[in-house]
Design a protein around this motif. Structure first.
Motif, short mmCIF file in Angstrom:
data_model
loop_
_atom_site.label_atom_id
_atom_site.label_comp_id
_atom_site.label_asym_id
_atom_site.label_seq_id
_atom_site.Cartn_x
_atom_site.Cartn_y
_atom_site.Cartn_z
N ARG A 81 0.84 -1.21 0.00
CA ARG A 81 0.00 0.00 0.00
C ARG A 81 0.87 1.25 0.00
O ARG A 81 0.59 2.21 -0.72
N ASN A 82 1.94 1.23 0.79
CA ASN A 82 2.82 2.40 0.83
C ASN A 82 3.40 2.69 -0.55
O ASN A 82 3.49 3.85 -0.97
N ARG A 83 3.80 1.64 -1.27
CA ARG A 83 4.36 1.82 -2.61
C ARG A 83 3.29 2.36 -3.57
O ARG A 83 3.56 3.26 -4.37
N ALA A 84 2.09 1.78 -3.51
CA ALA A 84 1.01 2.23 -4.39
C ALA A 84 0.66 3.70 -4.10
O ALA A 84 0.45 4.49 -5.03
N GLN A 85 0.61 4.07 -2.82
CA GLN A 85 0.31 5.46 -2.46
C GLN A 85 1.39 6.40 -2.99
O GLN A 85 1.09 7.47 -3.52
N LYS A 86 2.64 6.01 -2.81
CA LYS A 86 3.73 6.87 -3.27
C LYS A 86 3.66 7.08 -4.77
O LYS A 86 3.78 8.20 -5.26
N LEU A 87 3.41 5.99 -5.51
CA LEU A 87 3.36 6.11 -6.96
C LEU A 87 2.16 6.92 -7.42
O LEU A 87 2.29 7.87 -8.20
N PHE A 88 0.97 6.58 -6.95
CA PHE A 88 -0.25 7.18 -7.49
C PHE A 88 -0.67 8.48 -6.82
O PHE A 88 -1.57 9.16 -7.31
N PHE A 89 -0.03 8.85 -5.71
CA PHE A 89 -0.34 10.12 -5.07
C PHE A 89 0.86 11.07 -5.08
O PHE A 89 0.74 12.21 -5.52
N SER A 90 2.01 10.60 -4.62
CA SER A 90 3.17 11.49 -4.53
C SER A 90 3.83 11.75 -5.88
O SER A 90 4.43 12.80 -6.07
N ARG A 91 3.75 10.78 -6.77
CA ARG A 91 4.41 10.93 -8.07
C ARG A 91 3.38 11.07 -9.19
O ARG A 91 3.46 10.41 -10.22
N ALA A 92 2.43 11.95 -8.94
CA ALA A 92 1.36 12.19 -9.89
C ALA A 92 0.96 13.66 -9.83
O ALA A 92 1.25 14.34 -8.84
N PHE A 93 0.32 14.13 -10.89
CA PHE A 93 -0.21 15.50 -10.88
C PHE A 93 -1.47 15.55 -11.76
O PHE A 93 -1.65 14.74 -12.66
N HIS A 94 -2.33 16.52 -11.42
CA HIS A 94 -3.53 16.75 -12.21
C HIS A 94 -3.15 17.51 -13.48
O HIS A 94 -2.27 18.37 -13.44
N ALA A 95 -3.83 17.20 -14.56
CA ALA A 95 -3.62 17.92 -15.82
C ALA A 95 -4.97 18.26 -16.40
O ALA A 95 -5.98 17.62 -16.10
N GLN A 96 -4.98 19.29 -17.21
CA GLN A 96 -6.21 19.73 -17.87
C GLN A 96 -5.94 19.95 -19.35
O GLN A 96 -4.84 20.37 -19.74
N ILE A 97 -6.95 19.67 -20.14
CA ILE A 97 -6.89 20.00 -21.56
C ILE A 97 -7.52 21.39 -21.71
O ILE A 97 -8.68 21.59 -21.37
N PHE A 98 -6.73 22.33 -22.18
CA PHE A 98 -7.20 23.71 -22.34
C PHE A 98 -8.21 23.81 -23.48
O PHE A 98 -8.34 22.89 -24.29
N GLU A 99 -8.89 24.92 -23.53
CA GLU A 99 -9.94 25.14 -24.52
C GLU A 99 -9.44 24.95 -25.95
O GLU A 99 -10.20 24.56 -26.83
#
Length: 167
Positions: A81-99
């Motif tokens: 769980r610690n590894r999964a959390q680190k990968l999917f939370f700590s090493r991630a960011f939100h992105a958006q597709i602009f208009e």
């Protein structure tokens, strides 16, 4: 309609790190973002992993939500769980597709992956990867994949996929 990411698209990166998201990928990201509505920016999550990764893994919101629910079901405090959390939370960011249909690739990731002139958007079903043009999508170049595929007996690849009974 199939809401899976398909295909392989090469796109140019401008000097500020902006790149146009191919229309088929853009439309699936929009449909798989439950908060998206016309005129809004479609959201997705990018996982960048370790410094040795040669890709950015991109997940639509509905798929990322499934992943996080799975992590929440894991026993707290376990190494898995610690590894999964680190990968999917700590090493991630939100992105958006602009208009205008583009995304901004952060400079640190552009530099690490060499995403300076052209990138590829590689469809992988429930996710797509962004990689440097001319590279493999997950550590396997197109030439290596084609060589492997040519070695397989006819129909062999389909035999690897389990049958799913639709209810």
């Amino acid at each position: 309609m199939i809401d899976k990411f398909l295909g392989d698209y090469e796109q140019a990166v401008d000097g500020k790190g902006r790149v146009s998201v191919p229309s088929p990928i853009r439309s699936i990201v929009s449909r798989r973002d439950p908060d998206y509505s016309e005129g809004q920016r479609a959201n997705f999550v990018v996982v960048y992993g370790s410094p040795s990764w040669e890709r950015l893994e991109c997940y639509p919101i509905d798929e990322y939500t499934k992943i996080t629910r799975g992590i929440e079901k894991m026993k707290r405090g376990t190494p898995e769980r610690n590894r999964a959390q680190k990968l999917f939370f700590s090493r991630a960011f939100h992105a958006q597709i602009f208009e205008d249909g583009r995304i901004l690739l952060p400079q640190s990731h552009r530099e690490r992956l060499g995403l300076t002139e052209k990138v590829r958007f590689v469809g992988l079903g429930d996710q797509f990867n962004i990689v440097r043009a001319g590279s493999g999508d997950d550590g396997m170049s197109d030439d290596d994949f084609d060589a492997w595929l040519n070695e397989q007996e006819e129909g062999h690849v389909l035999s690897l996929i389990p049958d799913i009974d639709d209810e």
